[in-house]
Design a protein around this motif. Structure first.
Motif, PDB file in Angstrom:
ATOM      1  N   ALA A  99     -30.383   0.908  -2.703  1.00 41.96           N
ATOM      2  CA  ALA A  99     -30.316  -0.142  -3.358  1.00 41.96           C
ATOM      3  C   ALA A  99     -31.025  -0.952  -2.734  1.00 41.96           C
ATOM      4  CB  ALA A  99     -29.185  -0.849  -3.148  1.00 41.96           C
ATOM      5  N   ILE A 100     -31.472  -1.563  -1.476  1.00 36.72           N
ATOM      6  CA  ILE A 100     -32.586  -2.788  -1.447  1.00 36.72           C
ATOM      7  C   ILE A 100     -34.144  -1.859  -2.194  1.00 36.72           C
ATOM      8  CG2 ILE A 100     -34.145  -2.709   0.671  1.00 36.72           C
ATOM      9  CD1 ILE A 100     -32.032  -2.593   2.497  1.00 36.72           C
ATOM     10  N   LEU A 105     -37.863  -2.183  -6.285  1.00 39.74           N
ATOM     11  CA  LEU A 105     -38.702  -2.288  -7.747  1.00 39.74           C
ATOM     12  C   LEU A 105     -38.760  -2.120  -9.546  1.00 39.74           C
ATOM     13  CD1 LEU A 105     -39.132   1.923  -5.985  1.00 39.74           C
ATOM     14  CD2 LEU A 105     -41.637  -0.100  -6.530  1.00 39.74           C
ATOM     15  N   ILE A 106     -37.556  -2.442  -9.289  1.00 38.76           N
ATOM     16  CA  ILE A 106     -36.496  -2.112 -10.911  1.00 38.76           C
ATOM     17  C   ILE A 106     -36.758  -3.354 -11.902  1.00 38.76           C
ATOM     18  CG2 ILE A 106     -35.290  -1.453 -12.382  1.00 38.76           C
ATOM     19  CD1 ILE A 106     -34.507   0.760 -11.163  1.00 38.76           C
ATOM     20  N   PRO A 107     -36.909  -4.455 -12.900  1.00 40.63           N
ATOM     21  CA  PRO A 107     -36.851  -5.508 -12.265  1.00 40.63           C
ATOM     22  C   PRO A 107     -36.042  -5.605 -13.279  1.00 40.63           C
ATOM     23  CG  PRO A 107     -38.592  -4.568 -14.693  1.00 40.63           C
ATOM     24  CD  PRO A 107     -38.753  -3.633 -13.071  1.00 40.63           C
ATOM     25  N   GLY A 108     -34.848  -6.650 -12.725  1.00 39.61           N
ATOM     26  CA  GLY A 108     -33.503  -7.012 -13.564  1.00 39.61           C
ATOM     27  C   GLY A 108     -32.640  -5.731 -13.379  1.00 39.61           C
ATOM     28  N   LEU A 109     -32.767  -5.331 -12.136  1.00 40.30           N
ATOM     29  CA  LEU A 109     -31.727  -4.382 -11.733  1.00 40.30           C
ATOM     30  C   LEU A 109     -30.846  -5.245 -10.692  1.00 40.30           C
ATOM     31  CD1 LEU A 109     -30.778  -1.754 -11.159  1.00 40.30           C
ATOM     32  CD2 LEU A 109     -31.869  -2.010  -9.598  1.00 40.30           C
ATOM     33  N   SER A 110     -29.772  -5.905 -10.676  1.00 38.83           N
ATOM     34  CA  SER A 110     -29.154  -6.938 -10.144  1.00 38.83           C
ATOM     35  C   SER A 110     -28.559  -5.598  -9.132  1.00 38.83           C
ATOM     36  CB  SER A 110     -27.760  -7.019 -11.025  1.00 38.83           C
ATOM     37  OG  SER A 110     -27.244  -6.041 -10.947  1.00 38.83           O
ATOM     38  N   TRP A 111     -27.765  -6.483  -7.915  1.00 41.96           N
ATOM     39  CA  TRP A 111     -27.591  -6.251  -6.504  1.00 41.96           C
ATOM     40  C   TRP A 111     -26.395  -4.904  -6.713  1.00 41.96           C
ATOM     41  CZ3 TRP A 111     -30.147  -5.383  -2.290  1.00 41.96           C
ATOM     42  CH2 TRP A 111     -31.198  -5.975  -1.766  1.00 41.96           C
ATOM     43  N   PRO A 112     -25.642  -5.454  -7.346  1.00 43.69           N
ATOM     44  CA  PRO A 112     -24.715  -4.473  -7.658  1.00 43.69           C
ATOM     45  C   PRO A 112     -24.845  -3.219  -8.779  1.00 43.69           C
ATOM     46  CG  PRO A 112     -23.325  -6.916  -8.538  1.00 43.69           C
ATOM     47  CD  PRO A 112     -25.185  -6.677  -7.945  1.00 43.69           C
ATOM     48  N   LEU A 113     -25.536  -3.455  -9.563  1.00 43.61           N
ATOM     49  CA  LEU A 113     -26.657  -2.130 -10.073  1.00 43.61           C
ATOM     50  C   LEU A 113     -27.030  -0.954  -9.405  1.00 43.61           C
ATOM     51  CD1 LEU A 113     -27.112  -3.609 -13.625  1.00 43.61           C
ATOM     52  CD2 LEU A 113     -25.283  -1.814 -13.391  1.00 43.61           C
ATOM     53  N   ALA A 114     -28.078  -2.086  -8.578  1.00 43.41           N
ATOM     54  CA  ALA A 114     -28.191  -1.190  -6.676  1.00 43.41           C
ATOM     55  C   ALA A 114     -27.869  -0.322  -6.439  1.00 43.41           C
ATOM     56  CB  ALA A 114     -29.388  -2.540  -6.970  1.00 43.41           C
ATOM     57  N   LEU A 115     -26.608  -1.016  -5.711  1.00 44.97           N
ATOM     58  CA  LEU A 115     -25.558  -0.622  -4.982  1.00 44.97           C
ATOM     59  C   LEU A 115     -25.149   0.838  -5.885  1.00 44.97           C
ATOM     60  CD1 LEU A 115     -23.555  -3.173  -3.305  1.00 44.97           C
ATOM     61  CD2 LEU A 115     -25.224  -1.514  -2.360  1.00 44.97           C
ATOM     62  N   ILE A 160     -17.616   3.480  -3.062  1.00 46.19           N
ATOM     63  CA  ILE A 160     -18.145   2.363  -3.004  1.00 46.19           C
ATOM     64  C   ILE A 160     -18.639   1.945  -4.600  1.00 46.19           C
ATOM     65  CG2 ILE A 160     -21.150   1.531  -2.025  1.00 46.19           C
ATOM     66  CD1 ILE A 160     -20.561   3.573   0.302  1.00 46.19           C
ATOM     67  N   PHE A 161     -18.543   2.886  -5.793  1.00 47.01           N
ATOM     68  CA  PHE A 161     -19.147   3.071  -6.380  1.00 47.01           C
ATOM     69  C   PHE A 161     -18.672   2.258  -7.799  1.00 47.01           C
ATOM     70  CE2 PHE A 161     -18.403   5.102 -11.069  1.00 47.01           C
ATOM     71  CZ  PHE A 161     -19.711   4.450 -11.570  1.00 47.01           C
ATOM     72  N   ARG A 162     -17.250   2.291  -7.333  1.00 47.96           N
ATOM     73  CA  ARG A 162     -16.217   1.740  -8.077  1.00 47.96           C
ATOM     74  C   ARG A 162     -16.339   0.045  -7.543  1.00 47.96           C
ATOM     75  NH1 ARG A 162     -11.536   6.022  -7.635  1.00 47.96           N
ATOM     76  NH2 ARG A 162     -12.125   7.833  -9.040  1.00 47.96           N
ATOM     77  N   PHE A 163     -16.220  -0.235  -6.359  1.00 49.62           N
ATOM     78  CA  PHE A 163     -16.774  -1.410  -6.533  1.00 49.62           C
ATOM     79  C   PHE A 163     -17.879  -2.327  -6.305  1.00 49.62           C
ATOM     80  CE2 PHE A 163     -12.660  -0.982  -3.156  1.00 49.62           C
ATOM     81  CZ  PHE A 163     -12.207  -1.796  -3.096  1.00 49.62           C
ATOM     82  N   SER A 164     -19.343  -1.439  -6.349  1.00 52.62           N
ATOM     83  CA  SER A 164     -20.006  -2.249  -6.855  1.00 52.62           C
ATOM     84  C   SER A 164     -20.214  -1.797  -8.749  1.00 52.62           C
ATOM     85  CB  SER A 164     -21.136  -0.618  -6.891  1.00 52.62           C
ATOM     86  OG  SER A 164     -21.466  -0.881  -5.212  1.00 52.62           O
ATOM     87  N   LEU A 165     -19.904  -1.723  -8.968  1.00 60.46           N
ATOM     88  CA  LEU A 165     -19.264  -0.938 -10.752  1.00 60.46           C
ATOM     89  C   LEU A 165     -18.347  -2.282 -11.358  1.00 60.46           C
ATOM     90  CD1 LEU A 165     -20.294   0.470 -13.102  1.00 60.46           C
ATOM     91  CD2 LEU A 165     -18.463   1.281 -12.967  1.00 60.46           C
ATOM     92  N   ALA A 166     -17.425  -2.001 -10.848  1.00 65.99           N
ATOM     93  CA  ALA A 166     -16.656  -4.051 -11.108  1.00 65.99           C
ATOM     94  C   ALA A 166     -17.448  -4.886 -10.968  1.00 65.99           C
ATOM     95  CB  ALA A 166     -15.288  -3.428 -10.121  1.00 65.99           C
ATOM     96  N   ALA A 167     -18.259  -4.936  -9.382  1.00 64.70           N
ATOM     97  CA  ALA A 167     -18.693  -6.167  -9.555  1.00 64.70           C
ATOM     98  C   ALA A 167     -19.829  -6.513  -9.859  1.00 64.70           C
ATOM     99  CB  ALA A 167     -19.482  -5.965  -7.991  1.00 64.70           C
ATOM    100  N   ALA A 168     -20.643  -5.223 -10.751  1.00 63.99           N
ATOM    101  CA  ALA A 168     -21.399  -5.423 -11.731  1.00 63.99           C
ATOM    102  C   ALA A 168     -21.652  -5.899 -13.653  1.00 63.99           C
ATOM    103  CB  ALA A 168     -22.164  -4.342 -12.089  1.00 63.99           C
ATOM    104  N   LEU A 169     -19.665  -5.477 -13.653  1.00 64.04           N
ATOM    105  CA  LEU A 169     -18.975  -6.138 -14.235  1.00 64.04           C
ATOM    106  C   LEU A 169     -18.814  -7.260 -14.494  1.00 64.04           C
ATOM    107  CD1 LEU A 169     -17.578  -2.184 -16.136  1.00 64.04           C
ATOM    108  CD2 LEU A 169     -19.703  -3.627 -16.448  1.00 64.04           C
ATOM    109  N   THR A 170     -18.205  -7.781 -13.575  1.00 60.85           N
ATOM    110  CA  THR A 170     -17.321  -9.044 -13.283  1.00 60.85           C
ATOM    111  C   THR A 170     -17.823  -9.839 -12.392  1.00 60.85           C
ATOM    112  OG1 THR A 170     -16.601  -8.270 -11.397  1.00 60.85           O
ATOM    113  CG2 THR A 170     -15.141  -7.818 -13.622  1.00 60.85           C
TER     114      THR A 170
END
Length: 538
Positions: A99-100, A105-115, A160-170
């Motif tokens: 995630a770090i 590296l990737i422009p526009g990749l938020s922390w939740p999506l990185a996770l 972890i995936f489900r929590f991170s994806l929920a954070a990315a969407l909400t």
């Protein structure tokens, strides 16, 4: 060509690859992925997709249950510390590292999506590891640790995936809630698995028809997995615990017919599902390339290389310190001695990823965030695909000769000698038990001459067997046990020829019309069971 015809062709491909894998040092999962990549450019095959719901709700519970039923809980318990450190600690560690790096590296990749990306590629695939372990000399302790890790790491990664994806969407995330829910899921699913395993075990003890028993066995992982998922869990822990309870508390009380049939069906089912999964991973190659074609190649190469290196080297950075630091800092708290450096090295290098990671990536919905004109979802899928392919290619091919270089194959050879000695000791104790029973039973016989004659014959046979076993057990040369096994293999060859002669005679009787089809099948089944029992005994 219809889709069902294409799937029949895929089944044929799996059979051909399975035959080829027996004759090559390359592991079957690697050959299947490469074959799928080639087929992804062929017409009709390029339309086949790895459906994430099918993989997560059908393939995953079946594969997890099959692995848990045939894995030793005492061995897992003995190696519980490294298994937990790998299945929980390592997954969290790699998720954070990836995630770090991805966020930077990737422009526009938020922390939740990185996770999300980190959690998807953090768990190694136990199917790939075990299929490779079957062909090379990996020490049994390491196989147990890797198998245990493979059973449980999917649970950590999926949570972890489900929590991170929920954070990315909400855009909402609470670390406290995530940790609390994580341990709640583990506790509740474990309890559910214990209860369900005991219920299923007691029901199976009442089933006399092996076919109905096996059908319930195939239904069991879904009874454990799907309710847990519907209630917000991951389902993996419940499935694993259910499998452990049934196999370790009830399986030995099932009838021999049930055990023989169940093992044959589950081994075939597990092999087929895992093969389809790796082949479908390769079939996603062409469509994955098409979706990220607008991103410059240099950027893609940089992203894939960095993420893959972090996944591979990060495992070393986790395994070696967690193996040695607790033993050096707190020697009084650690019972086991320091393992040889080869052990953590093999564990570190055995981090191949597989189809579950790709299925999780494919379940990511379309995102509003883009890099150029490409949805970041496709970039995540591409990076996961690169990590899977790179780890299978690099680690899967190199692991056999690395074992030779570091001398680990000799460890497994010594283990095999010890295992054969332990087997002979167990058989000796079983023989002693039979001799005691025969002696007591003979004392009860008076006028039954036929039974007495049979008992005397069995006494002579088992006394001779006991003498041979004691000769082997008391031999000082460890390699002698392996050589003795080779001698038994010669005996098994002779027995196999005898069975084949009987089988040929039976088939000829049927063709001549001297026995019915029903009698032919019955006697043929008896010959097959005799052959299987003898093969297992030697």
């Amino acid at each position: 060509m219809g889709q069902y015809v294409v799937y029949m062709w895929l089944l044929g491909v799996i059979v051909i690859v399975g035959m080829a894998a027996k004759k090559t040092p390359a592991p079957a999962p690697l050959i299947l992925v490469i074959t799928g990549m080639v087929l992804s450019f062929a017409p009709h095959f390029s339309d086949i997709r790895l459906h994430p719901d099918i993989v997560m709700n059908i393939f995953l519970p079946l594969l997890v249950y099959e692995a848990s039923v045939y894995l030793s809980w005492p061995d897992i318990k003995q190696n519980l510390q490294p298994i937990i450190l790998l299945s929980i600690g390592h997954v969290v560690f790699i998720t954070i590292l990836v995630a770090i790096a991805a966020h930077a590296l990737i422009p526009g990749l938020s922390w939740p999506l990185a996770l999300v990306l980190g959690s998807v590629i953090s768990p190694p695939d136990d199917v790939a590891i075990i299929s490779i372990a079957e062909k090379i000399q990996i020490p049994q302790k390491i196989v147990t640790i890797l198998s245990g890790e493979g059973l449980l790491n999917d649970a950590t990664a999926l949570i972890i995936f489900r929590f991170s994806l929920a954070a990315a969407l909400t855009n909402e995330f609470s670390a406290v809630d995530a940790i609390s829910d994580f341990f709640t899921v583990i506790a509740l699913e474990s309890l559910y698995g214990i209860v369900l395993g005991n219920i299923l075990g007691k029901i199976k003890l009442q089933l006399l028809d092996p076919k109905i028993h096996v059908l319930l066995s195939i239904l069991s992982p879904f009874l454990a997995y799907l309710p847990a998922v519907k209630l917000g869990g991951c389902g993996v822990i419940a499935t694993v615990v259910t499998g452990f309870v049934v196999s370790h508390h009830y399986q030995e009380r099932f009838s021999p017919e049930v055990r023989l049939l169940s093992r044959a069906i589950w081994e075939t089912l597990g092999y087929g599902l895992s093969s389809v999964l790796f082949l479908l991973v390769g079939l996603h190659f062409q469509i994955t390339l098409d979706k990220i074609a607008l991103i410059p190649f240099k950027q893609l190469w940089l992203y894939a290389t960095v993420i893959t290196l972090i996944v591979i080297l990060g495992r070393f950075a986790w395994v070696f310190p967690t193996t040695y630091l607790p033993r050096l800092l707190f020697p009084s708290l650690v019972k086991n001695n320091l393992p040889p450096w080869q052990f953590p090295f093999i564990v570190s290098w055995s981090g191949m990823r597989g189809g579950i990671s790709l299925a999780a990536a494919l379940s990511v919905p379309y995102l509003a965030t883009h890099i150029g004109d490409t949805d970041l979802r496709y970039l995540i899928i591409f990076l996961v695909f690169c990590v899977i392919t790179a780890t299978l290619l690099l680690q899967g091919i190199s692991l056999p000769w690395l074992l030779e270089i570091i001398g680990a194959s000799h460890i497994r050879s010594r283990e095999k000698g010890d295992e054969h000695l332990c087997e002979f000791i167990a058989r000796s104790e079983m023989t002693n038990a039979v001799l005691r029973w025969l002696t007591d039973y003979k004392a009860q016989l008076k006028e039954d001459r036929n039974t007495l004659h049979e008992v005397n014959l069995q006494l002579l046979e088992y006394r001779a067997l006991k003498k041979r076993l004691e000769e082997i057990i008391h031999h000082d040369d460890a390699d002698y046990h392996l050589r003795k096994t080779s001698k038994y293999n010669a005996a098994m060859f002779v027995f196999a020829q005898i069975i084949e002669v009987e089988r040929t005679a039976l088939i000829q009787l049927w063709r001549d019309g001297k026995v019915t089809f029903k009698i032919k099948n019955k006697l043929l089944e008896q010959l097959d069971l005799r052959s299987k029992r003898y093969a297992q005994s030697v």
